[in-house]
Scaffold this active site. Structure first.
Site, PDB file in Angstrom:
ATOM      1  N   LYS A  60      -3.553 -72.406 -61.334  1.00 50.70           N
ATOM      2  CA  LYS A  60      -3.660 -73.958 -61.111  1.00 50.70           C
ATOM      3  C   LYS A  60      -4.390 -74.397 -59.775  1.00 50.70           C
ATOM      4  O   LYS A  60      -3.976 -74.116 -58.853  1.00 50.70           O
ATOM      5  CB  LYS A  60      -2.140 -74.586 -61.356  1.00 50.70           C
ATOM      6  CG  LYS A  60      -1.406 -74.112 -62.420  1.00 50.70           C
ATOM      7  CD  LYS A  60      -0.061 -74.452 -62.576  1.00 50.70           C
ATOM      8  CE  LYS A  60       0.773 -73.748 -61.726  1.00 50.70           C
ATOM      9  NZ  LYS A  60       2.308 -74.063 -61.662  1.00 50.70           N
ATOM     10  N   THR A  81       4.494 -86.519 -59.352  1.00 56.14           N
ATOM     11  CA  THR A  81       3.950 -85.207 -59.291  1.00 56.14           C
ATOM     12  C   THR A  81       5.413 -84.470 -59.361  1.00 56.14           C
ATOM     13  O   THR A  81       5.168 -82.942 -59.358  1.00 56.14           O
ATOM     14  CB  THR A  81       3.060 -84.835 -58.183  1.00 56.14           C
ATOM     15  OG1 THR A  81       3.786 -85.159 -57.070  1.00 56.14           O
ATOM     16  CG2 THR A  81       1.741 -85.736 -58.453  1.00 56.14           C
ATOM     17  N   GLY A 116       8.001 -81.862 -60.272  1.00 55.18           N
ATOM     18  CA  GLY A 116       8.129 -80.983 -61.508  1.00 55.18           C
ATOM     19  C   GLY A 116       6.938 -80.741 -62.243  1.00 55.18           C
ATOM     20  O   GLY A 116       6.983 -80.140 -63.547  1.00 55.18           O
ATOM     21  N   THR A 117       5.738 -80.925 -61.608  1.00 57.27           N
ATOM     22  CA  THR A 117       4.387 -80.733 -62.401  1.00 57.27           C
ATOM     23  C   THR A 117       4.334 -79.339 -62.991  1.00 57.27           C
ATOM     24  O   THR A 117       3.915 -79.049 -64.293  1.00 57.27           O
ATOM     25  CB  THR A 117       3.367 -81.134 -61.776  1.00 57.27           C
ATOM     26  OG1 THR A 117       3.476 -82.550 -61.288  1.00 57.27           O
ATOM     27  CG2 THR A 117       2.094 -81.019 -62.678  1.00 57.27           C
ATOM     28  N   GLY A 118       4.476 -78.256 -62.190  1.00 59.07           N
ATOM     29  CA  GLY A 118       4.359 -77.016 -62.300  1.00 59.07           C
ATOM     30  C   GLY A 118       5.348 -76.514 -63.554  1.00 59.07           C
ATOM     31  O   GLY A 118       4.960 -75.769 -64.392  1.00 59.07           O
ATOM     32  N   CYS A 119       6.605 -76.688 -63.162  1.00 57.72           N
ATOM     33  CA  CYS A 119       7.619 -76.440 -64.529  1.00 57.72           C
ATOM     34  C   CYS A 119       7.228 -76.925 -65.611  1.00 57.72           C
ATOM     35  O   CYS A 119       7.591 -76.429 -66.680  1.00 57.72           O
ATOM     36  CB  CYS A 119       9.085 -77.122 -63.882  1.00 57.72           C
ATOM     37  SG  CYS A 119       9.592 -76.642 -62.130  1.00 57.72           S
TER      38      CYS A 119
END
Length: 276
Positions: A181, A213, A215-218
């Site tokens: 990412k 933004t 928790g975007t990765g989760c």
């Protein structure tokens, strides 16, 4: 009445976020929004909000083991998303469980969570080697640029041109497929890199100007997991997940949650969540 079809059953193995924007809570919302039935095993309790993490309490490994074993004795799991594991002992325990029946062949998406959006450390430094050892068990890993650098013991990628080399090195460590990412990079577009046996594929999308933004990765990794049972291959699931996340980011600020980095809007597609 005609019975509804059985939905895919997704398992989140991750930490808990009381503010609801990251961790298990974000994963369960994502699963529901994308048509999967969500189950969860909690690995850590955190005290956090949109402004940061103030405490992390690791769940004892025997409790994590009992959660998994009790669940899988009863429920057939179609896909697993692994998030925050916090310690080497937790990583090793989850690794063992994922290589044992009935989960030994279940698809796994691994989000190697190390640092929160607010900058709080969520993985002990001594656990990095255990995460490296877990990479070959995952069907897809979804590190961001700083996480990839930690796994590689290298400097973070500074530009899009650096992504293929770092993704290739992650695959050399045993990762089957990498979604690297690039959200931390500068530029008008959000550029991620997909890398598998067929080579490297840049994935481009608009960069959304937003403070939402958290928790975007989760959310992205759990979206990939939720969508994979509906696709024959991983890359189409990744493309759909990225498109869905873009809109979740676009609508996140409308929720008005917290005074820091607010959550993305997991239910942006559902009218009942829209403000009048």
């Amino acid at each position: 009445m005609t019975a509804l079809p059985r939905p895919p059953v997704a398992l989140s193995v991750a930490g808990s976020d009381p503010s609801g924007g990251a961790g298990v809570q974000a994963d369960l919302k994502t699963f529901s929004a994308l048509g999967a039935y969500g189950t969860c095993v909690i690995t850590a309790l955190t005290a956090q909000s949109t402004r940061g993490v103030t405490l992390v309490h690791e769940v004892p490994v025997d409790v994590v083991r009992a959660q998994v074993e009790t669940l899988v004795e009863d429920v057939r799991i179609d896909v697993v998303k692994v998030g925050m594991l916090a310690s080497a002992e937790l990583v090793e325990t989850v690794h063992e469980l994922l290589t044992s029946e009935p989960l030994a062949t279940t698809p796994v998406v691994l989000d190697p969570v190390m640092v929160s959006t607010s900058g709080s450390r969520l993985l002990a430094p001594e656990a990095v080697d255990a995460v490296r050892a877990l990479l070959p068990r995952a069907d897809v890993i979804t590190p961001n640029v700083p996480e990839a650098a930690v796994l590689l013991d290298a400097s973070p990628a500074g530009s899009e041109a650096d992504l293929p080399e770092q993704a290739g090195r992650l695959r050399a460590l045993g990762a089957r497929r990498v979604l690297l990412k690039g959200g931390h990079l500068d530029g008008p577009e959000a550029v991620d890199l997909w890398h598998d046996d067929d080579g490297a594929v840049p994935l481009r999308g608009p960069r959304i100007a937003t403070t939402a933004t958290h928790g975007t990765g989760c959310t992205l990794s759990s979206a990939v997991a939720a969508l994979r049972p509906r696709h024959e291959r991983w890359l189409p699931a990744v493309r759909e997940a990225r498109g869905w996340l873009t809109e979740a980011l676009r609508h996140g600020e409308s929720l008005g949650i917290g005074s820091g980095a607010g959550p993305v809007h997991h239910f942006h597609e559902q009218r009942r969540w829209q403000h009048p």
